[in-house]
Design a protein around this motif. Sequence first.
Motif, PDB file in Angstrom:
ATOM      1  N   ASP A 158       0.807  -1.227   0.000  1.00 49.30           N
ATOM      2  CA  ASP A 158       0.000   0.000   0.000  1.00 49.30           C
ATOM      3  C   ASP A 158       0.835   1.269   0.000  1.00 49.30           C
ATOM      4  N   ILE A 188      -2.286   5.647   7.112  1.00 55.67           N
ATOM      5  CA  ILE A 188      -3.333   4.831   6.479  1.00 55.67           C
ATOM      6  C   ILE A 188      -4.306   4.309   7.540  1.00 55.67           C
ATOM      7  N   LYS A 189      -3.734   3.802   8.648  1.00 55.31           N
ATOM      8  CA  LYS A 189      -4.544   3.241   9.736  1.00 55.31           C
ATOM      9  C   LYS A 189      -5.486   4.319  10.310  1.00 55.31           C
ATOM     10  N   VAL A 197      -5.440   4.150   0.041  1.00 55.27           N
ATOM     11  CA  VAL A 197      -6.306   4.215   1.225  1.00 55.27           C
ATOM     12  C   VAL A 197      -7.740   3.870   0.839  1.00 55.27           C
ATOM     13  N   HIS A 200       6.758   3.526   8.596  1.00 54.61           N
ATOM     14  CA  HIS A 200       5.951   3.422   9.817  1.00 54.61           C
ATOM     15  C   HIS A 200       4.937   4.569   9.874  1.00 54.61           C
ATOM     16  N   GLU A 208      -8.274   5.158   7.684  1.00 59.01           N
ATOM     17  CA  GLU A 208      -9.275   4.106   7.474  1.00 59.01           C
ATOM     18  C   GLU A 208     -10.062   3.820   8.745  1.00 59.01           C
ATOM     19  N   LEU A 230       2.204   3.984   7.331  1.00 54.35           N
ATOM     20  CA  LEU A 230       1.268   2.957   7.782  1.00 54.35           C
ATOM     21  C   LEU A 230       0.327   3.508   8.837  1.00 54.35           C
ATOM     22  N   GLU A 231       0.889   4.322   9.751  1.00 53.15           N
ATOM     23  CA  GLU A 231       0.054   4.951  10.797  1.00 53.15           C
ATOM     24  C   GLU A 231      -0.962   5.901  10.163  1.00 53.15           C
ATOM     25  N   TRP A 257      -1.242  10.456  14.356  1.00 56.10           N
ATOM     26  CA  TRP A 257      -0.559   9.432  13.560  1.00 56.10           C
ATOM     27  C   TRP A 257       0.902   9.759  13.256  1.00 56.10           C
TER      28      TRP A 257
END
Length: 197
Positions: free
Chosen positions: A29, A193-194, A49, A187, A197, A190-191, A69
């Motif tokens: 991603d 995206i998390k 995303v 990292h 979402e 990824l944070e 994030w």
Amino acid sequence: QAYMSYSNIAALTHLAAKQGWEITTSLDDIKIWTHEEGDVLSLKVEMQVKIPSHVAFSLLSDFTLRQEWDTHFLTCEVLQAVSEDEKIYYVTSPPMTGHKPRDFVILVSERQSCKPSEPYMVAVKSVTLTSMPPSPEYCRSKILCAGFNIYSDSNSSCTVCYFNQVTSGVMPYLAANLTGSSKSIEHTALECIKFLE
């Protein structure tokens, strides 16, 4: 102010359109690209995303949510709402080993997407405010040009591109990443995206 805002968006548009980006990391991603020109290193992080582009835009254009994030944001407060689409923020960053914590005064300009093919934009650059002079506790740092371009892929997904033009001042944060381990950038992506979402 209109000029500042225009030049902020124009600088991000110009950075995004540069030729010669080199891909350094490619994950499911996340893709990370770099671009070098003289002593300026630009970074582009592309994230897939699974939310609509307008939702990503509203979450990413509110910088007070950034510390949820991004570990580089310790505090973030709105100093001035210049207009509906422009805000000036004061941001502090945690200290690196052997360095003072850093602070920034940034103008964040946002632009809605007018056509499906055009991205939503959130452009960032440092500005000088007489009401916020540098303080001895912090190392005042500058952002030349940074921000997000958010492209709609479908009704429920989008591509978020984060750009940052890095001068030697921001290098301590990125140097560790770009010497072969881009773990911290990955990292943070990824944070992000998390969080979205």
